[in-house]
Design a protein around this motif. Structure first.
Motif, PDB file in Angstrom:
ATOM      1  N   HIS A   1       4.144   5.645  -5.602  1.00  0.00           N
ATOM      2  CA  HIS A   1       4.304   5.547  -7.059  1.00  0.00           C
ATOM      3  C   HIS A   1       2.949   5.762  -7.739  1.00  0.00           C
ATOM      4  N   PRO A   2       2.424   6.972  -7.647  1.00  0.00           N
ATOM      5  CA  PRO A   2       1.071   7.232  -8.158  1.00  0.00           C
ATOM      6  C   PRO A   2       0.939   7.124  -9.673  1.00  0.00           C
ATOM      7  N   LEU A   3       2.070   7.172 -10.396  1.00  0.00           N
ATOM      8  CA  LEU A   3       1.982   7.160 -11.848  1.00  0.00           C
ATOM      9  C   LEU A   3       1.756   5.756 -12.419  1.00  0.00           C
TER      10      LEU A   3
ATOM     11  N   ASP B   1      -1.921  -2.513 -13.005  1.00  0.00           N
ATOM     12  CA  ASP B   1      -0.612  -3.168 -12.877  1.00  0.00           C
ATOM     13  C   ASP B   1      -0.298  -3.474 -11.413  1.00  0.00           C
ATOM     14  N   LEU B   2      -0.621  -2.500 -10.546  1.00  0.00           N
ATOM     15  CA  LEU B   2      -0.396  -2.711  -9.113  1.00  0.00           C
ATOM     16  C   LEU B   2      -1.231  -3.879  -8.596  1.00  0.00           C
TER      17      LEU B   2
ATOM     18  N   ILE C   1       0.839  -1.207   0.000  1.00  0.00           N
ATOM     19  CA  ILE C   1       0.000   0.000   0.000  1.00  0.00           C
ATOM     20  C   ILE C   1       0.869   1.250   0.000  1.00  0.00           C
ATOM     21  N   LEU C   2       1.903   1.257   0.854  1.00  0.00           N
ATOM     22  CA  LEU C   2       2.808   2.400   0.912  1.00  0.00           C
ATOM     23  C   LEU C   2       3.547   2.582  -0.411  1.00  0.00           C
ATOM     24  N   TRP C   3       3.931   1.462  -1.026  1.00  0.00           N
ATOM     25  CA  TRP C   3       4.636   1.541  -2.306  1.00  0.00           C
ATOM     26  C   TRP C   3       3.720   2.117  -3.385  1.00  0.00           C
ATOM     27  N   ALA C   4       2.447   1.695  -3.364  1.00  0.00           N
ATOM     28  CA  ALA C   4       1.487   2.201  -4.353  1.00  0.00           C
ATOM     29  C   ALA C   4       1.268   3.704  -4.188  1.00  0.00           C
ATOM     30  N   VAL C   5       1.212   4.158  -2.931  1.00  0.00           N
ATOM     31  CA  VAL C   5       1.010   5.588  -2.667  1.00  0.00           C
ATOM     32  C   VAL C   5       2.218   6.395  -3.135  1.00  0.00           C
TER      33      VAL C   5
END
Length: 204
Positions: free
Chosen positions: A25-27, A32-33, A19-23
């Protein structure tokens, strides 16, 4: 309070990390996530549900520990029981009565533990062995159990915190040799041991 396992904690930590990684890397597209997350979760679940990475063929087992219970039936055979388990049948029963209700013998696993008297018998038999006869494989063959049932170091480390001297094997609960400075003047040969020196065998 619900008790969580280490696997559950690791799984929850991984979800939080994703979740933190997704936040951060918003682009990256959400699709894909989501695919990455599903793939990773599938891998983690597969690892969690797999105990052996390779097949474990069954090992033939036909032990002799059952003879101890037969020896216990007749007082004339008690010396055989003592020779095998290092205690008399009466002492065995006393020890059994003292430990039988301990929580270590009960679990919520789908695989039931071996009966307590057998676990005690295996332990006493092992504690009476030394040298080549004390190997896990030899003991497992004699008592008719798997070698995995004989693994103790991880349990001792996890429950008693003995890692270190215990883990390397020079302190053993079934026979630590205390070396003597020199051969004793009286009956000195009786203290010569398998390490080619003179010493006393101590049980801890």
């Amino acid at each position: 309070m619900v008790q969580t396992t280490l696997h559950d904690q690791c799984f929850a930590a991984y979800i939080l990390l994703m979740i933190l990684w997704a936040v951060s890397h918003p682009l990256e597209p959400l699709e894909d996530l989501a695919q990455e997350l599903n793939l990773d979760i599938g891998c983690i679940l597969a690892i969690h549900q797999t105990q052996y990475l390779q097949g474990q063929p069954p090992v033939l087992k036909s032990g002799s520990l059952h003879l101890a219970w037969e020896y216990a039936q007749s007082p004339s055979d008690h010396h055989h029981f003592i020779n095998m388990l290092c205690v008399s049948p009466e002492v065995f029963q006393v020890i059994l009565s003292l430990i039988k209700d301990h929580q270590v013998f009960f679990n919520n696993s789908g695989n039931a533990q071996e009966v307590i008297e057998v676990q005690l018998g295996v332990t006493l038999y092992e504690m009476g062995q030394y040298g080549n006869g004390a190997s896990l494989e030899d003991i497992a063959h004699f008592v008719g159990c798997s070698e995995g049932a004989e693994q103790e170091k991880c349990w001792v480390d996890g429950h008693l915190g003995f890692k270190g001297t215990w883990w390397e094997g020079w302190v053993m609960y079934d026979g630590t040799i205390v070396s003597l400075y020199a051969k004793l003047a009286v009956n000195g040969e009786a203290y010569f041991n398998c390490k080619s020196n003179y010493g006393l065998n101590v049980q801890v």
